[in-house]
Write a protein that holds these residues in place. Structure first.
Motif, PDB file in Angstrom:
ATOM      1  N   GLY A  87       6.123 -36.776 -34.687  1.00  0.00           N
ATOM      2  CA  GLY A  87       7.373 -36.308 -35.281  1.00  0.00           C
ATOM      3  C   GLY A  87       7.208 -35.950 -36.749  1.00  0.00           C
ATOM      4  N   VAL A  88       6.421 -36.747 -37.481  1.00  0.00           N
ATOM      5  CA  VAL A  88       6.164 -36.439 -38.897  1.00  0.00           C
ATOM      6  C   VAL A  88       5.397 -35.130 -39.034  1.00  0.00           C
ATOM      7  N   VAL A  89       4.353 -34.951 -38.205  1.00  0.00           N
ATOM      8  CA  VAL A  89       3.581 -33.708 -38.264  1.00  0.00           C
ATOM      9  C   VAL A  89       4.452 -32.511 -37.887  1.00  0.00           C
ATOM     10  N   ALA A  90       5.263 -32.657 -36.845  1.00  0.00           N
ATOM     11  CA  ALA A  90       6.141 -31.563 -36.435  1.00  0.00           C
ATOM     12  C   ALA A  90       7.158 -31.232 -37.520  1.00  0.00           C
ATOM     13  N   THR A  91       7.649 -32.246 -38.224  1.00  0.00           N
ATOM     14  CA  THR A  91       8.603 -32.000 -39.310  1.00  0.00           C
ATOM     15  C   THR A  91       7.959 -31.207 -40.434  1.00  0.00           C
ATOM     16  N   VAL A  92       6.773 -31.617 -40.842  1.00  0.00           N
ATOM     17  CA  VAL A  92       6.088 -30.912 -41.929  1.00  0.00           C
ATOM     18  C   VAL A  92       5.790 -29.474 -41.535  1.00  0.00           C
ATOM     19  N   VAL A  93       5.237 -29.280 -40.332  1.00  0.00           N
ATOM     20  CA  VAL A  93       4.901 -27.932 -39.886  1.00  0.00           C
ATOM     21  C   VAL A  93       6.162 -27.090 -39.703  1.00  0.00           C
ATOM     22  N   GLY A  94       7.180 -27.658 -39.065  1.00  0.00           N
ATOM     23  CA  GLY A  94       8.393 -26.901 -38.784  1.00  0.00           C
ATOM     24  C   GLY A  94       9.148 -26.497 -40.038  1.00  0.00           C
ATOM     25  N   VAL A  95       9.347 -27.455 -40.955  1.00  0.00           N
ATOM     26  CA  VAL A  95      10.078 -27.145 -42.187  1.00  0.00           C
ATOM     27  C   VAL A  95       9.278 -26.159 -43.042  1.00  0.00           C
ATOM     28  N   GLY A  96       7.957 -26.354 -43.109  1.00  0.00           N
ATOM     29  CA  GLY A  96       7.142 -25.454 -43.908  1.00  0.00           C
ATOM     30  C   GLY A  96       7.182 -24.025 -43.393  1.00  0.00           C
ATOM     31  N   VAL A 142      -3.828 -36.092 -29.773  1.00  0.00           N
ATOM     32  CA  VAL A 142      -2.488 -35.948 -29.202  1.00  0.00           C
ATOM     33  C   VAL A 142      -1.465 -35.703 -30.306  1.00  0.00           C
ATOM     34  N   VAL A 143      -1.539 -36.471 -31.387  1.00  0.00           N
ATOM     35  CA  VAL A 143      -0.578 -36.332 -32.490  1.00  0.00           C
ATOM     36  C   VAL A 143      -0.665 -34.943 -33.115  1.00  0.00           C
ATOM     37  N   VAL A 144      -1.886 -34.486 -33.398  1.00  0.00           N
ATOM     38  CA  VAL A 144      -2.050 -33.177 -34.034  1.00  0.00           C
ATOM     39  C   VAL A 144      -1.587 -32.057 -33.109  1.00  0.00           C
ATOM     40  N   ALA A 145      -1.966 -32.128 -31.842  1.00  0.00           N
ATOM     41  CA  ALA A 145      -1.602 -31.067 -30.907  1.00  0.00           C
ATOM     42  C   ALA A 145      -0.088 -30.978 -30.704  1.00  0.00           C
ATOM     43  N   VAL A 146       0.540 -32.118 -30.465  1.00  0.00           N
ATOM     44  CA  VAL A 146       1.988 -32.111 -30.252  1.00  0.00           C
ATOM     45  C   VAL A 146       2.719 -31.763 -31.547  1.00  0.00           C
ATOM     46  N   GLY A 147       2.225 -32.280 -32.681  1.00  0.00           N
ATOM     47  CA  GLY A 147       2.875 -31.975 -33.953  1.00  0.00           C
ATOM     48  C   GLY A 147       2.845 -30.499 -34.271  1.00  0.00           C
ATOM     49  N   ILE A 148       1.696 -29.849 -34.075  1.00  0.00           N
ATOM     50  CA  ILE A 148       1.603 -28.414 -34.344  1.00  0.00           C
ATOM     51  C   ILE A 148       2.395 -27.619 -33.309  1.00  0.00           C
ATOM     52  N   GLY A 149       2.224 -27.982 -32.036  1.00  0.00           N
ATOM     53  CA  GLY A 149       2.902 -27.239 -30.984  1.00  0.00           C
ATOM     54  C   GLY A 149       4.405 -27.275 -31.100  1.00  0.00           C
ATOM     55  N   TYR A 150       4.973 -28.452 -31.323  1.00  0.00           N
ATOM     56  CA  TYR A 150       6.430 -28.524 -31.406  1.00  0.00           C
ATOM     57  C   TYR A 150       6.927 -28.226 -32.808  1.00  0.00           C
ATOM     58  N   GLY A 151       6.069 -28.372 -33.816  1.00  0.00           N
ATOM     59  CA  GLY A 151       6.466 -27.927 -35.148  1.00  0.00           C
ATOM     60  C   GLY A 151       6.738 -26.439 -35.183  1.00  0.00           C
ATOM     61  N   VAL A 152       5.948 -25.670 -34.435  1.00  0.00           N
ATOM     62  CA  VAL A 152       6.183 -24.223 -34.336  1.00  0.00           C
ATOM     63  C   VAL A 152       7.513 -23.943 -33.648  1.00  0.00           C
ATOM     64  N   SER A 153       7.819 -24.708 -32.601  1.00  0.00           N
ATOM     65  CA  SER A 153       9.110 -24.529 -31.924  1.00  0.00           C
ATOM     66  C   SER A 153      10.271 -24.870 -32.850  1.00  0.00           C
ATOM     67  N   ILE A 154      10.124 -25.938 -33.639  1.00  0.00           N
ATOM     68  CA  ILE A 154      11.165 -26.281 -34.615  1.00  0.00           C
ATOM     69  C   ILE A 154      11.342 -25.160 -35.624  1.00  0.00           C
ATOM     70  N   GLN A 200      15.692 -30.739 -31.976  1.00  0.00           N
ATOM     71  CA  GLN A 200      14.312 -30.294 -31.791  1.00  0.00           C
ATOM     72  C   GLN A 200      13.317 -31.414 -32.080  1.00  0.00           C
ATOM     73  N   LEU A 201      13.614 -32.238 -33.073  1.00  0.00           N
ATOM     74  CA  LEU A 201      12.714 -33.345 -33.398  1.00  0.00           C
ATOM     75  C   LEU A 201      12.691 -34.377 -32.275  1.00  0.00           C
ATOM     76  N   SER A 202      13.845 -34.655 -31.675  1.00  0.00           N
ATOM     77  CA  SER A 202      13.873 -35.609 -30.562  1.00  0.00           C
ATOM     78  C   SER A 202      13.096 -35.065 -29.370  1.00  0.00           C
ATOM     79  N   LEU A 203      13.195 -33.750 -29.133  1.00  0.00           N
ATOM     80  CA  LEU A 203      12.407 -33.143 -28.065  1.00  0.00           C
ATOM     81  C   LEU A 203      10.910 -33.236 -28.369  1.00  0.00           C
ATOM     82  N   SER A 204      10.565 -33.079 -29.650  1.00  0.00           N
ATOM     83  CA  SER A 204       9.163 -33.198 -30.043  1.00  0.00           C
ATOM     84  C   SER A 204       8.635 -34.598 -29.763  1.00  0.00           C
ATOM     85  N   MET A 205       9.393 -35.610 -30.117  1.00  0.00           N
ATOM     86  CA  MET A 205       8.947 -36.981 -29.892  1.00  0.00           C
ATOM     87  C   MET A 205       8.894 -37.303 -28.404  1.00  0.00           C
ATOM     88  N   ALA A 206       9.852 -36.780 -27.628  1.00  0.00           N
ATOM     89  CA  ALA A 206       9.803 -36.992 -26.177  1.00  0.00           C
ATOM     90  C   ALA A 206       8.585 -36.306 -25.571  1.00  0.00           C
TER      91      ALA A 206
END
Length: 314
Positions: A87-96, A142-154, A200-206
């Motif tokens: 979730g932290v990785v997805a937040t950084v990638v998504g917001v950026g 797993v963390v990097v892949a999901v963070g980048i993948g769902y960060g893009v969706s966010i 979107q963040l909750s979906l990323s964590m799920a």
């Protein structure tokens, strides 16, 4: 909206109460399991294989005599770490990416939009499997892949919302008064897109919970010395025809955790978005620049009479 009122509104919603309650139990179990478990989750005893549920083994034992309850209990720590870190990785990638795609020069915005469209085309699990094949299976992959993948969706969802808010009068006034891009993003843009972002963040964590379980099931996720619901499912699925009840417990833990994350995200969105909150009497309230204006009246106000201009008599 005050914090106390927000929490009360959240708990009044069944999906919010369930999601918050279950996730609180999971987090508490993750913390306690770092220091104590009923039995050693990795302790094997062939003479205690396939014991039925009992007070000493609430979920029974597996093919090598491990206590299933202790293993499921210890695996909550792995789930929480993966969900929070991704979730932290997805937040950084998504917001950026959302900020670059909405608050920069035109050529940068268009380049970011193309990059987002290209990255969205790759499934998250496929990215995780490719990284695991290249660098070996681990929770970091797993963390990097999901963070980048769902960060893009966010970023894809939030970018249009940020651009819409960025064109409002108060944001333009803030910029005219010399407020920098970072301050505008922090004070005005992110709070207004928070309901969409939370979902979107909750979906990323799920997704991270499912990804970790799926990759561990395939042997690409958590290492053998780390408790994981997916790895336990992988060990038990070979005996599902003989002992079908053994796979219920890790499968139920995964299902309830993913369901709780999704429901809590929807409940937080509904409780924090003024357009979706219910007013008194069950009717929606309208929100303007000054806040809620009360229940809407379906009957339009009567039109003001046009002033009569006296005719000039020539």
């Amino acid at each position: 909206m005050r914090r106390g009122a927000f929490v009360r509104d959240l708990l009044r919603r069944p999906q919010g109460a369930f999601g918050l309650g279950w996730l609180t139990l999971v987090v508490a179990s993750a913390v306690v399991s770092r220091f104590w478990t009923p039995l050693d989750p990795f302790d094997t005893d062939p003479y205690s294989a396939w014991l039925t549920p009992s007070p000493g083994h609430p979920f029974g034992t597996d093919s090598v005599g491990r206590d299933i309850f202790s293993y499921v209990f210890a695996a909550t720590g792995t789930t929480v770490v993966v969900a929070v870190a991704s979730g932290v990785v997805a937040t950084v990638v998504g917001v950026g990416l959302a900020a670059l795609g909405s608050l920069t020069a035109r050529w940068v915005r268009e380049s970011v939009a193309v990059l987002i469209d290209v990255l969205v085309a790759f499934p998250t699990l496929l990215i995780a499997m490719a990284l695991a094949a290249a660098f070996g299976g681990s929770l970091t992959v797993v963390v990097v892949a999901v963070g980048i993948g769902y960060g893009v969706s966010i970023a894809r969802v939030s970018r249009s919302e940020i651009r819409q808010v960025a064109r409002t009068d108060y944001v333009l006034a803030a910029r005219a008064n010399g407020l920098g891009t970072g301050a505008v993003l922090r004070r005005h843009l992110l709070p207004n897109v928070a309901p969409v972002f939370v979902v979107q963040l909750s979906l990323s964590m799920a997704t991270s919970v499912l990804a970790e379980a799926g990759l561990s099931f395939l042997g690409y996720g958590a290492p053998a010395d780390t408790a994981s619901w997916g790895r336990l499912l992988s060990d038990l699925q070979k005996f599902i025809g003989i002992h079908p009840g053994s796979v219920v417990w890790p499968g139920l833990a995964i299902t309830l955790t993913v369901l709780a994350l999704n429901l809590l995200g929807d409940a937080v969105r509904d409780a924090s978005d003024p357009r979706l909150r219910s007013g008194r009497g069950g009717r929606a309230t309208e929100t303007g620049p000054g806040g809620p204006s009360g229940p809407t009246d379906p009957t339009p106000p009567a039109a003001h009479p046009r002033p009569v201009t006296p005719e000039v008599v020539s």
